[in-house]
Design a protein around this motif. Structure first.
Motif, short mmCIF file in Angstrom:
data_model
loop_
_atom_site.label_atom_id
_atom_site.label_comp_id
_atom_site.label_asym_id
_atom_site.label_seq_id
_atom_site.Cartn_x
_atom_site.Cartn_y
_atom_site.Cartn_z
N ASN A 52 18.10 10.39 -33.47
CA ASN A 52 18.02 11.49 -34.42
C ASN A 52 18.84 12.66 -33.88
OD1 ASN A 52 17.23 13.75 -35.98
ND2 ASN A 52 15.26 12.81 -36.44
N PHE A 53 19.87 13.05 -34.63
CA PHE A 53 20.77 14.11 -34.17
C PHE A 53 20.35 15.50 -34.66
CE2 PHE A 53 23.82 10.44 -34.07
CZ PHE A 53 24.02 10.45 -32.70
N ASN A 54 19.19 15.62 -35.28
CA ASN A 54 18.78 16.90 -35.85
C ASN A 54 18.72 18.02 -34.82
OD1 ASN A 54 18.61 15.77 -38.36
ND2 ASN A 54 16.38 15.58 -38.38
N GLU A 55 18.17 17.71 -33.65
CA GLU A 55 18.04 18.75 -32.62
C GLU A 55 19.41 19.18 -32.10
OE1 GLU A 55 16.13 21.55 -30.32
OE2 GLU A 55 15.35 20.29 -31.95
N ASP A 85 22.26 19.03 -33.75
CA ASP A 85 22.90 19.80 -34.82
C ASP A 85 22.30 21.21 -34.91
OD1 ASP A 85 24.24 17.47 -35.26
OD2 ASP A 85 23.29 16.99 -37.17
N LYS A 86 21.00 21.31 -34.69
CA LYS A 86 20.32 22.61 -34.75
C LYS A 86 20.82 23.53 -33.63
CE LYS A 86 15.69 24.62 -34.33
NZ LYS A 86 14.24 24.31 -34.09
N GLU A 100 22.73 27.04 -33.84
CA GLU A 100 22.09 28.20 -33.20
C GLU A 100 23.10 29.05 -32.44
OE1 GLU A 100 18.73 28.99 -29.71
OE2 GLU A 100 18.79 27.07 -30.77
N GLU A 156 23.46 12.69 -27.63
CA GLU A 156 23.00 13.93 -28.26
C GLU A 156 23.76 15.13 -27.73
OE1 GLU A 156 18.44 13.98 -29.11
OE2 GLU A 156 18.78 12.75 -27.32
N ARG A 178 27.10 15.08 -29.24
CA ARG A 178 26.98 15.46 -30.66
C ARG A 178 26.94 16.99 -30.81
NH1 ARG A 178 26.94 13.48 -36.07
NH2 ARG A 178 25.62 14.85 -37.30
N ASN A 194 31.37 13.63 -41.24
CA ASN A 194 30.72 12.88 -40.17
C ASN A 194 31.38 11.52 -39.90
OD1 ASN A 194 28.48 12.95 -38.24
ND2 ASN A 194 27.69 11.19 -39.37
#
Length: 335
Positions: A24-27, A29-30, A34, A59, A62, A195
């Motif tokens: 999961n790349f959400n963190e 990307d966040k 930021e 990650e 990413r 992407n």
């Protein structure tokens, strides 16, 4: 050593983002978001901010990739100036080297001061931040083809991208093309992340990227296209990377066929589509029409489309999935 190198590459060919389907790349990307608008005057600090709180190399990479693609603009004016100069000095190696040395200083000065650069600057920044995060990363120089490339003059490398080593395998990415596109009305750069250029499938990547050092194709020798085949290949667009994993047929941009001869378009899809989403935009120079081919086969993620021209002439054919422009070909239809 050479055989060991070939062995390693043979068993890591076709390395692509699907290898990390469970990540999961959400963190990542966040975190990239930021630290948007961070300056480039302290790269070690920036690399630390982007990667310190992430657990895996993919990650961390990413976050670096997303930050670069979201904060660095492509300077098209500088790109065209460089192309004109390189064309002018193409037969004078001393003047060409002098220009390249001078131009490198211009590129990195603009990158540091204005967050604007060219492909070389993108690739440099990706590598620098990755190395600072203890991730193996290389700059790959080579040839790239787009709808605006003059293939007749494609005799010197015109693009740079990256190869990154993750979990002992090498992967390909193109931060320049991932970051955005020019506004056709203003010719100014607009951020629009794609992407598909992050850990791309090497087989699709090879359609419009040809490294000066062929080992960076990351393909088995039998799968590596010749430079002639690369020059003759169709034009594929950014949306091809979000829809396709492999482009198979037609292999050439320009084709000569007979009237009523079947043309076959064949692709491997990233995700399933419906037949009603497939269309061809056909232009004969006087008018254009969109057709939905009747002979469309979709099995799992394999897409095959057949079409026949019933009249002689010269046609531009654009392949679409939904509203996404995938690729372009020309057909000279004889009687």
């Amino acid at each position: 050593m050479r055989y060991l190198f070939l062995f390693i590459f043979a068993f890591q060919s076709n390395a692509q983002i699907s290898d990390f389907g469970t990540v999961n790349f959400n963190e990542a990307d966040k975190i990239a978001l930021e630290y948007k608008n961070e300056k480039l005057n302290n790269l070690p600090e920036l690399a630390y901010k982007l990667t310190a709180n992430l657990d895996t190399d993919v990650e961390r990479f990413r976050a670096i990739f997303m930050w670069v693609c979201g904060n660095i603009a492509n300077d098209y004016r500088l790109f065209h100036k460089n192309m004109r100069k390189r064309q002018r000095y193409r037969d004078d190696s001393l003047k060409l080297k002098k220009w390249n040395d001078h131009f490198s200083k211009i590129v990195f000065k603009k990158l540091l001061k204005k967050n604007k650069t060219l492909c070389t600057g993108y690739a440099y920044l990706i590598k620098k931040l990755s190395v600072l995060a203890n991730i193996d990363c290389e700059i790959v120089h080579g040839f790239a083809r787009s709808s605006t490339t003059n293939v007749d003059r494609l005799d010197t490398p015109n693009h740079s991208w990256n190869a990154v080593k993750l979990n002992s395998k090498w992967y390909l990415c193109d931060p320049t093309w991932a970051s955005g596109i020019p506004n056709l009305a203003t010719s100014k750069f607009e951020f629009h992340y794609n992407n598909g250029f992050f850990l791309s499938n090497p087989k699709l990547f090879a359609v419009n990227h040809y490294p000066a050092d062929k080992k960076w194709m990351l393909l088995l020798d039998e799968d590596k296209p010749s430079f002639k085949a690369f020059i003759e290949a169709p034009i594929i667009y950014g949306k091809a990377y979000t829809n396709l994993s492999v482009h198979k047929e037609p292999k050439k941009m320009h084709n000569i066929i007979q009237k009523n001869e079947s043309i076959v378009f064949e692709f491997q899809l990233i995700k399933p589509v419906e037949a009603k989403d497939i269309s061809l935009l056909i232009d004969n120079g006087k008018s254009s029409k969109k057709v939905h081919p009747e002979l469309t086969s979709i099995k799992n993620k394999s897409l095959t489309v057949e079409y026949k021209f019933e009249r002689m002439g010269f046609y531009d054919v654009h392949f679409l999935i939904g509203k996404d422009l995938i690729s372009t070909y020309t057909f000279r239809v004889k009687g």
